[in-house]
Design a protein around this motif. Structure first.
Motif, PDB file in Angstrom:
ATOM      1  N   TRP A 112       0.847  -1.190   0.000  1.00 40.39           N
ATOM      2  CA  TRP A 112       0.000   0.000   0.000  1.00 40.39           C
ATOM      3  C   TRP A 112       0.885   1.243   0.000  1.00 40.39           C
ATOM      4  O   TRP A 112       2.077   1.193   0.322  1.00 40.39           O
ATOM      5  N   LYS A 113       0.292   2.352  -0.355  1.00 40.72           N
ATOM      6  CA  LYS A 113       0.987   3.632  -0.344  1.00 40.72           C
ATOM      7  C   LYS A 113       0.227   4.585   0.552  1.00 40.72           C
ATOM      8  O   LYS A 113      -0.995   4.733   0.424  1.00 40.72           O
ATOM      9  N   CYS A 136      -4.624  -3.833  -5.610  1.00 38.26           N
ATOM     10  CA  CYS A 136      -4.995  -5.221  -5.294  1.00 38.26           C
ATOM     11  C   CYS A 136      -5.089  -6.097  -6.544  1.00 38.26           C
ATOM     12  O   CYS A 136      -6.003  -6.920  -6.675  1.00 38.26           O
ATOM     13  N   GLY A 137      -4.174  -5.901  -7.461  1.00 36.80           N
ATOM     14  CA  GLY A 137      -4.118  -6.742  -8.644  1.00 36.80           C
ATOM     15  C   GLY A 137      -5.368  -6.627  -9.488  1.00 36.80           C
ATOM     16  O   GLY A 137      -5.913  -5.542  -9.687  1.00 36.80           O
ATOM     17  N   GLU A 138      -5.832  -7.766  -9.970  1.00 34.78           N
ATOM     18  CA  GLU A 138      -7.014  -7.789 -10.832  1.00 34.78           C
ATOM     19  C   GLU A 138      -8.273  -7.350 -10.101  1.00 34.78           C
ATOM     20  O   GLU A 138      -9.260  -6.960 -10.739  1.00 34.78           O
ATOM     21  N   ALA A 139      -8.259  -7.405  -8.766  1.00 36.77           N
ATOM     22  CA  ALA A 139      -9.449  -7.016  -8.000  1.00 36.77           C
ATOM     23  C   ALA A 139      -9.690  -5.513  -8.064  1.00 36.77           C
ATOM     24  O   ALA A 139     -10.811  -5.055  -7.876  1.00 36.77           O
ATOM     25  N   VAL A 158      -8.183  -1.243  -7.372  1.00 37.72           N
ATOM     26  CA  VAL A 158      -7.448  -0.353  -6.474  1.00 37.72           C
ATOM     27  C   VAL A 158      -8.436   0.248  -5.480  1.00 37.72           C
ATOM     28  O   VAL A 158      -9.529   0.678  -5.853  1.00 37.72           O
ATOM     29  N   VAL A 159      -8.034   0.274  -4.209  1.00 33.30           N
ATOM     30  CA  VAL A 159      -8.872   0.841  -3.153  1.00 33.30           C
ATOM     31  C   VAL A 159      -8.168   2.056  -2.571  1.00 33.30           C
ATOM     32  O   VAL A 159      -6.979   1.997  -2.241  1.00 33.30           O
ATOM     33  N   SER A 216     -14.262  -4.418   1.226  1.00 35.44           N
ATOM     34  CA  SER A 216     -13.740  -5.637   1.863  1.00 35.44           C
ATOM     35  C   SER A 216     -13.465  -6.745   0.863  1.00 35.44           C
ATOM     36  O   SER A 216     -12.472  -7.473   0.987  1.00 35.44           O
ATOM     37  N   LYS A 217     -14.328  -6.878  -0.136  1.00 35.30           N
ATOM     38  CA  LYS A 217     -14.161  -7.973  -1.099  1.00 35.30           C
ATOM     39  C   LYS A 217     -13.005  -7.715  -2.060  1.00 35.30           C
ATOM     40  O   LYS A 217     -12.561  -8.636  -2.745  1.00 35.30           O
ATOM     41  N   ILE A 218     -12.566  -6.471  -2.143  1.00 37.14           N
ATOM     42  CA  ILE A 218     -11.380  -6.159  -2.949  1.00 37.14           C
ATOM     43  C   ILE A 218     -10.118  -6.379  -2.125  1.00 37.14           C
ATOM     44  O   ILE A 218      -9.134  -6.965  -2.590  1.00 37.14           O
ATOM     45  N   LEU A 219     -10.147  -5.925  -0.884  1.00 39.61           N
ATOM     46  CA  LEU A 219      -8.974  -6.053  -0.015  1.00 39.61           C
ATOM     47  C   LEU A 219      -8.717  -7.500   0.375  1.00 39.61           C
ATOM     48  O   LEU A 219      -7.551  -7.933   0.445  1.00 39.61           O
ATOM     49  N   TYR A 220      -9.787  -8.268   0.626  1.00 36.90           N
ATOM     50  CA  TYR A 220      -9.643  -9.637   1.125  1.00 36.90           C
ATOM     51  C   TYR A 220     -10.333 -10.633   0.206  1.00 36.90           C
ATOM     52  O   TYR A 220     -11.501 -10.469  -0.146  1.00 36.90           O
TER      53      TYR A 220
END
Length: 203
Positions: free
Chosen positions: A154-155, A172-175, A177-178, A192-196
């Motif tokens: 993360w940045k 988060c790759g193909e998921a 960016v958050v 949450s579904k992007i991070l995890y």
């Protein structure tokens, strides 16, 4: 000739009886095996559902402590010490699939990944009349689900140079960016579904 035919028929009758009895036994045995297999498949489905429920509930429960760790610059610590909290949810999904969790969730951690293992036992016995002891035999199955932080680091940005991070960017790759601003974070359900990632793995 007639007397001999009747005698042969009389001798063959017990053989027919034995053959029919044997065939009936095989039919019931095959039925018992089929029933046991179906119950085992049902138990495995219940275990899969229970493990996923525990993992998904855990991911949901990460929300408040995850977001609280951002303004305190303690994200790394949270990711290493987070708690697996979703195990009670496993019983609800197991019960909905006619099974019960028979042991507490076994959890292990490796880096940013949690493994949650659930063992269930079906509620219906095999109960075959041709296989002794099956009235107390219940199908068991185990499933393992993973809760994994999938972002590539993360940045953190401090716009005011006051030592407090104003924005976190998680690639988060193909998921996707958050972006999370600690002062006004988005709803956890949106990110949450992007991070995890949550998924089943082979035991």
């Amino acid at each position: 000739m007639t007397g001999r035919s009747r005698n042969d028929a009389g001798q063959a009758f017990p053989i027919y009886v034995v053959m029919v009895a044997g065939l009936l036994f095989l039919v019931f045995a095959f039925f018992a095996v089929g029933k046991a297999s179906a119950l085992r498949n049902g138990a495995q489905g219940a275990a899969d559902a229970a493990a996923l429920a525990a993992a998904q509930q855990t991911r949901e429960d990460f929300g408040d402590p995850f977001l609280a760790s951002l303004p305190g610059n303690m994200l790394e610590q949270f990711l290493q010490t987070r708690l697996v909290t979703g195990c009670p949810a496993a019983q609800g999904l197991a019960a909905a699939n006619q099974a019960d969790v028979v042991s507490p969730c076994q959890t292990t951690r490796a880096g940013y990944r949690d493994r949650i293992e659930v063992e269930v036992e079906g509620r219906k016995p095999v109960d075959s009349s041709v296989i002794p002891g099956t009235e107390n035999k219940f199908a068991k199955a185990t499933a393992t689900a993973i809760v994994e932080f999938r972002c590539l680091g993360w940045k953190a940005l401090d716009f005011n140079d006051d030592g407090v991070q104003d924005l976190y960017i998680f690639p988060c790759g193909e998921a996707g960016v958050v972006e999370i601003a600690p002062g006004s974070p988005p709803p956890w359900s949106q990110v949450s579904k992007i991070l995890y990632d949550v998924h089943l793995v082979d035991n």
